[in-house]
Design an enzyme around this catalytic site. Structure first.
Site, PDB file in Angstrom:
ATOM      1  N   ASP A 168      -9.791 -54.949  19.049  1.00  0.00           N
ATOM      2  CA  ASP A 168      -9.444 -53.656  19.088  1.00  0.00           C
ATOM      3  C   ASP A 168      -9.691 -52.804  17.965  1.00  0.00           C
ATOM      4  O   ASP A 168      -9.803 -53.338  16.694  1.00  0.00           O
ATOM      5  CB  ASP A 168      -7.878 -53.648  19.639  1.00  0.00           C
ATOM      6  CG  ASP A 168      -7.746 -52.146  19.686  1.00  0.00           C
ATOM      7  OD1 ASP A 168      -8.306 -51.602  20.589  1.00  0.00           O
ATOM      8  OD2 ASP A 168      -6.673 -51.497  19.363  1.00  0.00           O
ATOM      9  N   SER A 169      -9.689 -51.698  17.968  1.00  0.00           N
ATOM     10  CA  SER A 169     -10.133 -50.778  16.911  1.00  0.00           C
ATOM     11  C   SER A 169      -8.808 -50.828  15.869  1.00  0.00           C
ATOM     12  O   SER A 169      -8.901 -50.225  14.788  1.00  0.00           O
ATOM     13  CB  SER A 169      -9.942 -49.278  17.415  1.00  0.00           C
ATOM     14  OG  SER A 169      -9.162 -48.912  18.386  1.00  0.00           O
ATOM     15  N   CYS A 210     -10.001 -53.010  23.444  1.00  0.00           N
ATOM     16  CA  CYS A 210     -10.114 -51.532  23.264  1.00  0.00           C
ATOM     17  C   CYS A 210     -10.677 -50.901  24.435  1.00  0.00           C
ATOM     18  O   CYS A 210     -11.962 -51.209  24.887  1.00  0.00           O
ATOM     19  CB  CYS A 210     -10.710 -51.399  22.143  1.00  0.00           C
ATOM     20  SG  CYS A 210     -11.227 -49.547  21.682  1.00  0.00           S
ATOM     21  N   ASN A 211     -10.268 -50.049  25.085  1.00  0.00           N
ATOM     22  CA  ASN A 211     -10.737 -49.241  26.025  1.00  0.00           C
ATOM     23  C   ASN A 211     -12.031 -48.657  25.843  1.00  0.00           C
ATOM     24  O   ASN A 211     -12.922 -48.552  26.483  1.00  0.00           O
ATOM     25  CB  ASN A 211      -9.816 -48.304  26.892  1.00  0.00           C
ATOM     26  CG  ASN A 211      -8.665 -48.862  27.654  1.00  0.00           C
ATOM     27  OD1 ASN A 211      -8.815 -48.780  28.785  1.00  0.00           O
ATOM     28  ND2 ASN A 211      -7.682 -49.294  26.647  1.00  0.00           N
ATOM     29  N   CYS A 263      -5.668 -46.759  27.684  1.00  0.00           N
ATOM     30  CA  CYS A 263      -5.846 -46.901  26.424  1.00  0.00           C
ATOM     31  C   CYS A 263      -4.670 -47.740  26.098  1.00  0.00           C
ATOM     32  O   CYS A 263      -3.587 -47.973  26.602  1.00  0.00           O
ATOM     33  CB  CYS A 263      -5.594 -45.487  25.765  1.00  0.00           C
ATOM     34  SG  CYS A 263      -5.303 -45.501  23.904  1.00  0.00           S
ATOM     35  N   THR A 264      -5.234 -48.598  24.723  1.00  0.00           N
ATOM     36  CA  THR A 264      -4.332 -49.567  24.350  1.00  0.00           C
ATOM     37  C   THR A 264      -3.059 -49.363  24.002  1.00  0.00           C
ATOM     38  O   THR A 264      -2.039 -49.932  24.303  1.00  0.00           O
ATOM     39  CB  THR A 264      -4.709 -50.358  23.254  1.00  0.00           C
ATOM     40  OG1 THR A 264      -5.336 -49.082  22.420  1.00  0.00           O
ATOM     41  CG2 THR A 264      -6.175 -50.959  23.469  1.00  0.00           C
ATOM     42  N   HIS A 265      -2.882 -48.001  23.483  1.00  0.00           N
ATOM     43  CA  HIS A 265      -1.501 -47.506  22.987  1.00  0.00           C
ATOM     44  C   HIS A 265      -0.503 -46.961  24.129  1.00  0.00           C
ATOM     45  O   HIS A 265       0.470 -47.015  23.839  1.00  0.00           O
ATOM     46  CB  HIS A 265      -1.811 -46.612  22.019  1.00  0.00           C
ATOM     47  CG  HIS A 265      -2.524 -46.848  20.662  1.00  0.00           C
ATOM     48  ND1 HIS A 265      -3.708 -47.592  20.465  1.00  0.00           N
ATOM     49  CD2 HIS A 265      -2.089 -46.899  19.443  1.00  0.00           C
ATOM     50  CE1 HIS A 265      -4.055 -47.896  19.335  1.00  0.00           C
ATOM     51  NE2 HIS A 265      -2.897 -47.268  18.702  1.00  0.00           N
ATOM     52  N   TYR A 274     -11.407 -45.243  17.448  1.00  0.00           N
ATOM     53  CA  TYR A 274     -12.835 -45.301  17.815  1.00  0.00           C
ATOM     54  C   TYR A 274     -12.889 -44.117  18.858  1.00  0.00           C
ATOM     55  O   TYR A 274     -13.914 -43.788  19.229  1.00  0.00           O
ATOM     56  CB  TYR A 274     -12.797 -46.752  18.496  1.00  0.00           C
ATOM     57  CG  TYR A 274     -13.260 -47.687  17.769  1.00  0.00           C
ATOM     58  CD1 TYR A 274     -12.985 -47.971  16.518  1.00  0.00           C
ATOM     59  CD2 TYR A 274     -13.857 -48.976  18.474  1.00  0.00           C
ATOM     60  CE1 TYR A 274     -13.257 -48.994  15.768  1.00  0.00           C
ATOM     61  CE2 TYR A 274     -14.024 -50.083  17.792  1.00  0.00           C
ATOM     62  CZ  TYR A 274     -13.656 -50.281  16.374  1.00  0.00           C
ATOM     63  OH  TYR A 274     -13.983 -51.649  15.568  1.00  0.00           O
ATOM     64  N   GLY A 275     -11.770 -43.777  19.400  1.00  0.00           N
ATOM     65  CA  GLY A 275     -11.725 -42.903  20.576  1.00  0.00           C
ATOM     66  C   GLY A 275     -12.430 -41.620  20.174  1.00  0.00           C
ATOM     67  O   GLY A 275     -12.625 -40.767  21.114  1.00  0.00           O
ATOM     68  N   GLU A 331       1.084 -44.577  16.698  1.00  0.00           N
ATOM     69  CA  GLU A 331       0.870 -45.405  15.452  1.00  0.00           C
ATOM     70  C   GLU A 331       1.911 -44.898  14.621  1.00  0.00           C
ATOM     71  O   GLU A 331       2.192 -45.903  13.606  1.00  0.00           O
ATOM     72  CB  GLU A 331      -0.567 -44.740  14.869  1.00  0.00           C
ATOM     73  CG  GLU A 331      -1.791 -45.522  15.578  1.00  0.00           C
ATOM     74  CD  GLU A 331      -2.249 -46.489  15.392  1.00  0.00           C
ATOM     75  OE1 GLU A 331      -1.932 -47.069  13.951  1.00  0.00           O
ATOM     76  OE2 GLU A 331      -2.972 -47.413  16.115  1.00  0.00           O
TER      77      GLU A 331
HETATM   78  N1  DGL Z   1      -8.228 -48.979  21.212  1.00  0.00           N
HETATM   79  C1  DGL Z   1      -8.283 -47.510  21.649  1.00  0.00           C
HETATM   80  C2  DGL Z   1      -8.577 -47.537  23.070  1.00  0.00           C
HETATM   81  O1  DGL Z   1      -8.069 -48.277  23.946  1.00  0.00           O
HETATM   82  C3  DGL Z   1      -7.295 -46.490  21.152  1.00  0.00           C
HETATM   83  C4  DGL Z   1      -7.331 -46.111  19.783  1.00  0.00           C
HETATM   84  C5  DGL Z   1      -8.698 -45.482  19.181  1.00  0.00           C
HETATM   85  O2  DGL Z   1      -8.965 -44.337  19.571  1.00  0.00           O
HETATM   86  O3  DGL Z   1      -9.370 -46.412  18.406  1.00  0.00           O
HETATM   87  O4  DGL Z   1      -9.124 -46.832  23.718  1.00  0.00           O
END
Ligand code: DGL
Length: 272
Positions: A13-14, A76-77, A187-189, A45-46, A155
């Site tokens: 994941d990011s 990571c989505n 999204c993961t979060h 990453y988003g 976060e």
């Molecule tokens: N892991 C990213 C996602 O699931 C969220 C955090 C990011 O923007 O990197 O899209």
């Protein structure tokens, strides 16, 4: 591929959000070894271009694959939305991404006809979820809204109270106005905010069911392990080893909150 049964499953994941996927996997696959890489030097990453995210995703995949894997899970989505097709094409192990799993979760009830998706600006911009959902069912309408502030709030551990509530409300209102009957947390979060999101939907007068791609991902992992005959046979319980690209100390602290158990030693690596 049957010789590879006792190799670990790689997950990246990011940052640490992908631990929501690891948490779900550990609950149903306690015997599997997992190598987790959080690219926390380059999170988020988003907010980045698809080209940059694809390059980062390949750096992560190369690092994990070099250590020996039987399967790669892109937690990571945003990375799944842009990089899974090329990873699947070029790697000789099964590669699974959360977009497919999330799309299936959104369609878990055939009565669902109006599907809402929230994700990062990157994920929403690719249109990956509407494409995947509508490939599985042409009878549904998909409504998306980017929810960029929710990642930094999680976060920061700011998951209760007025600030996250107002942010969630702002992002959900257009979807509630579109009369969605299911909301996919793309999204993961976002699973960390699930109770707040569910409460806010109700406050806005919506009965939409909330689903997340992290839990749905485990069904795809189990199915792929069975299909490729890759279930681990070693007797010892599965272990989790975490790698990060920056600050292992703060990662370990927040990761322990995500997983509910201490993550052990976290190793900092350079992957670029
Ligand atoms: N892991 C990213 C996602 O699931 C969220 C955090 C990011 O923007 O990197 O899209």
């Amino acid at each position: 591929m049957t010789d590879n049964k006792n190799l670990p499953i790689g997950v990246f994941d990011s940052g640490l959000g992908g631990l929501t996927v690891v948490h779900a996997m550990q609950a149903v696959l306690p015997d599997e070894d997992i190598l987790y890489l959080g690219d926390n030097a380059r999170v988020p990453y988003g907010t980045r271009s698809p080209q940059t995210v694809e390059r980062y995703a390949w750096n992560c995949a190369d690092f994990l694959v070099q250590r020996g894997l039987k399967m790669l899970v892109v937690a990571c989505n945003t990375a799944s939305a842009v990089a899974v097709p090329s990873l699947q094409q070029r790697l000789d192990i099964p590669v699974l991404g959360v977009i497919h799993a999330g799309a299936r979760a959104a369609l878990c009830d055939p009565a669902h006809r109006r599907i809402g998706v929230i994700g990062t600006a990157g994920t929403v911009g690719t249109g990956a979820y509407p494409r995947e959902i509508q490939a599985l069912s042409s009878e549904v309408s998909v409504f998306q809204n980017p929810a960029p502030l929710l990642v930094p709030l999680v976060e920061e551990g700011w998951i209760e109270g007025e600030v996250p509530r107002l942010a969630v409300q702002k992002y959900l209102r257009p979807l509630v106005d579109a009369r969605i009957d299911v909301l996919l947390l793309g999204c993961t979060h976002y699973p960390v905010l699930e109770s707040l999101i569910t409460a806010e939907l109700a406050a806005l007068g919506s009965c939409a069911q909330v689903v997340n791609s992290a839990e749905a991902m485990t069904i795809d992992v189990i199915e792929a392990l069975n299909r490729h005959e890759l279930n681990r046979t070693a007797a010892a319980p599965g272990k989790l080893q975490c790698f990060v690209t920056d600050l292992p100390g703060s990662f370990a602290e927040v990761a322990t909150r995500f997983l509910g158990t201490p993550v052990g030693s976290v190793v900092k690596v350079d992957i670029s």
